[in-house]
Design a protein around this motif. Structure first.
Motif, PDB file in Angstrom:
ATOM      1  N   PHE A  32       0.685  -1.238  -0.035  1.00 37.66           N
ATOM      2  CA  PHE A  32      -0.011  -0.087  -0.280  1.00 37.66           C
ATOM      3  C   PHE A  32       0.903   1.153  -0.064  1.00 37.66           C
ATOM      4  O   PHE A  32       0.302   2.476  -0.011  1.00 37.66           O
ATOM      5  CB  PHE A  32      -1.030   0.138   1.296  1.00 37.66           C
ATOM      6  CG  PHE A  32      -2.086  -0.952   1.121  1.00 37.66           C
ATOM      7  CD1 PHE A  32      -3.097  -0.799   0.290  1.00 37.66           C
ATOM      8  CD2 PHE A  32      -2.159  -2.120   1.887  1.00 37.66           C
ATOM      9  CE1 PHE A  32      -4.438  -1.591   0.314  1.00 37.66           C
ATOM     10  CE2 PHE A  32      -3.020  -3.087   1.569  1.00 37.66           C
ATOM     11  CZ  PHE A  32      -4.116  -2.670   0.763  1.00 37.66           C
ATOM     12  N   LEU A  33       2.299   1.134   0.140  1.00 35.61           N
ATOM     13  CA  LEU A  33       2.957   2.063   0.256  1.00 35.61           C
ATOM     14  C   LEU A  33       2.703   3.414  -1.120  1.00 35.61           C
ATOM     15  O   LEU A  33       2.668   2.937  -2.024  1.00 35.61           O
ATOM     16  CB  LEU A  33       4.544   1.707   0.175  1.00 35.61           C
ATOM     17  CG  LEU A  33       5.700   2.938   0.175  1.00 35.61           C
ATOM     18  CD1 LEU A  33       5.433   3.310   1.775  1.00 35.61           C
ATOM     19  CD2 LEU A  33       7.067   2.209   0.003  1.00 35.61           C
ATOM     20  N   PRO A  34       2.707   4.602  -0.645  1.00 36.77           N
ATOM     21  CA  PRO A  34       2.563   5.510  -1.788  1.00 36.77           C
ATOM     22  C   PRO A  34       3.728   5.642  -2.411  1.00 36.77           C
ATOM     23  O   PRO A  34       5.008   5.716  -1.881  1.00 36.77           O
ATOM     24  CB  PRO A  34       2.265   6.967  -0.943  1.00 36.77           C
ATOM     25  CG  PRO A  34       1.633   6.502   0.359  1.00 36.77           C
ATOM     26  CD  PRO A  34       2.363   5.122   0.832  1.00 36.77           C
ATOM     27  N   ARG A  35       3.571   5.434  -3.550  1.00 34.61           N
ATOM     28  CA  ARG A  35       4.944   5.660  -4.848  1.00 34.61           C
ATOM     29  C   ARG A  35       4.495   6.616  -6.062  1.00 34.61           C
ATOM     30  O   ARG A  35       3.203   6.983  -5.964  1.00 34.61           O
ATOM     31  CB  ARG A  35       5.086   4.030  -5.195  1.00 34.61           C
ATOM     32  CG  ARG A  35       5.511   3.138  -4.227  1.00 34.61           C
ATOM     33  CD  ARG A  35       5.393   1.716  -4.714  1.00 34.61           C
ATOM     34  NE  ARG A  35       5.552   0.659  -3.653  1.00 34.61           N
ATOM     35  CZ  ARG A  35       6.855   0.297  -3.011  1.00 34.61           C
ATOM     36  NH1 ARG A  35       7.829   0.781  -3.483  1.00 34.61           N
ATOM     37  NH2 ARG A  35       6.615  -0.661  -2.311  1.00 34.61           N
ATOM     38  N   VAL A  36       5.594   6.980  -6.258  1.00 29.57           N
ATOM     39  CA  VAL A  36       5.555   7.832  -7.540  1.00 29.57           C
ATOM     40  C   VAL A  36       5.253   7.174  -8.868  1.00 29.57           C
ATOM     41  O   VAL A  36       6.086   6.277  -9.441  1.00 29.57           O
ATOM     42  CB  VAL A  36       6.927   8.705  -7.795  1.00 29.57           C
ATOM     43  CG1 VAL A  36       6.735   9.537  -8.983  1.00 29.57           C
ATOM     44  CG2 VAL A  36       7.348   9.387  -6.429  1.00 29.57           C
ATOM     45  N   CYS A  37       3.728   7.263  -9.091  1.00 33.89           N
ATOM     46  CA  CYS A  37       3.415   6.352 -10.303  1.00 33.89           C
ATOM     47  C   CYS A  37       2.030   6.925 -10.671  1.00 33.89           C
ATOM     48  O   CYS A  37       1.581   7.474  -9.887  1.00 33.89           O
ATOM     49  CB  CYS A  37       3.349   5.045 -10.171  1.00 33.89           C
ATOM     50  SG  CYS A  37       2.159   4.496  -8.548  1.00 33.89           S
ATOM     51  N   ALA A  38       1.536   6.548 -11.719  1.00 37.85           N
ATOM     52  CA  ALA A  38       0.216   7.261 -12.069  1.00 37.85           C
ATOM     53  C   ALA A  38      -0.774   6.924 -11.116  1.00 37.85           C
ATOM     54  O   ALA A  38      -1.715   7.953 -11.185  1.00 37.85           O
ATOM     55  CB  ALA A  38      -0.187   6.422 -13.505  1.00 37.85           C
ATOM     56  N   PHE A  39      -1.068   6.008 -10.403  1.00 33.85           N
ATOM     57  CA  PHE A  39      -2.197   5.645  -9.647  1.00 33.85           C
ATOM     58  C   PHE A  39      -1.677   5.813  -7.957  1.00 33.85           C
ATOM     59  O   PHE A  39      -2.493   5.460  -7.156  1.00 33.85           O
ATOM     60  CB  PHE A  39      -2.943   4.481  -9.952  1.00 33.85           C
ATOM     61  CG  PHE A  39      -3.742   4.678 -11.134  1.00 33.85           C
ATOM     62  CD1 PHE A  39      -4.836   5.208 -11.331  1.00 33.85           C
ATOM     63  CD2 PHE A  39      -3.003   4.268 -12.426  1.00 33.85           C
ATOM     64  CE1 PHE A  39      -5.403   5.381 -12.458  1.00 33.85           C
ATOM     65  CE2 PHE A  39      -3.325   4.233 -13.456  1.00 33.85           C
ATOM     66  CZ  PHE A  39      -4.706   5.195 -13.771  1.00 33.85           C
ATOM     67  N   GLY A  40      -0.678   6.077  -7.748  1.00 38.65           N
ATOM     68  CA  GLY A  40      -0.037   6.268  -6.564  1.00 38.65           C
ATOM     69  C   GLY A  40       0.493   5.152  -5.517  1.00 38.65           C
ATOM     70  O   GLY A  40       0.968   5.275  -4.452  1.00 38.65           O
ATOM     71  N   SER A  41       0.162   3.713  -6.066  1.00 45.37           N
ATOM     72  CA  SER A  41       0.603   2.617  -5.319  1.00 45.37           C
ATOM     73  C   SER A  41       0.414   1.444  -6.259  1.00 45.37           C
ATOM     74  O   SER A  41      -0.235   1.219  -6.991  1.00 45.37           O
ATOM     75  CB  SER A  41      -0.223   2.509  -3.901  1.00 45.37           C
ATOM     76  OG  SER A  41      -1.484   2.111  -4.188  1.00 45.37           O
TER      77      SER A  41
END
Length: 165
Positions: A32-41
């Motif tokens: 579930f970690l927020p990540r730099v990507c289009a949908f956030g995780s």
């Protein structure tokens, strides 16, 4: 009989199973970690794929859909998302088999876009989009997995025939 879409539907099932196996090895925090990507995780990217499948399959079957947006979270946890993904993958295989068997690849799909406008696209193009869209977002999840301790699985179509042996 054109069997390429039948192959792609089965590859999608195989690739999704491998990807979900890898994601299942993550801790909840990493998943579930927020990540730099289009949908956030990772979770939200996988939810996006499920939502868009329900949209396109609803259009292809004429059943419609109730998805309000492309970033709708349909499942709040991994276990329910994996079960829903598995069911949707079976639905994809069944629908593609039906379209191919009925000779409906060359027809047009009439549908309403997310903004309420009527659209017409060749059914063959819609199916191509469905499988390319999967590959695109599976690739994003693959890249996100490479930022974790869980090794991303090989998902290339060229590996699929060997797996089926």
């Amino acid at each position: 009989m054109d069997t390429s879409f039948r192959t792609l539907s089965r590859w999608t099932v195989w690739a999704n199973e491998r990807l979900y196996d890898a994601c299942g090895a993550l801790t909840n925090d990493e998943y579930f970690l927020p990540r730099v990507c289009a949908f956030g995780s990772i979770h939200r990217t996988l939810n996006h794929l499920l939502a868009t499948d329900r949209i396109w399959l609803g259009r292809l079957t004429g059943e419609g859909h109730s998805i309000p947006s492309l970033d709708t979270e349909l499942c709040a946890d991994f276990v329910s998302l994996r079960a829903a993904r598995s069911a949707e993958d079976r639905r994809i295989v069944s629908l593609v088999d039906e379209i191919v068997a009925n000779g409906d690849l060359e027809g047009d799909l009439h549908y309403t876009s997310m903004d309420g406008k009527p659209q017409i696209l060749p059914r063959r193009l819609v199916l191509s989009h469905l499988f390319l869209h999967h590959a695109h977002h599976r690739g994003q999840v693959h890249a996100l997995l490479s930022q974790t301790k869980v090794p991303p699985p090989a998902l290339d179509l060229t590996y699929f025939p060997r797996a089926a042996e």
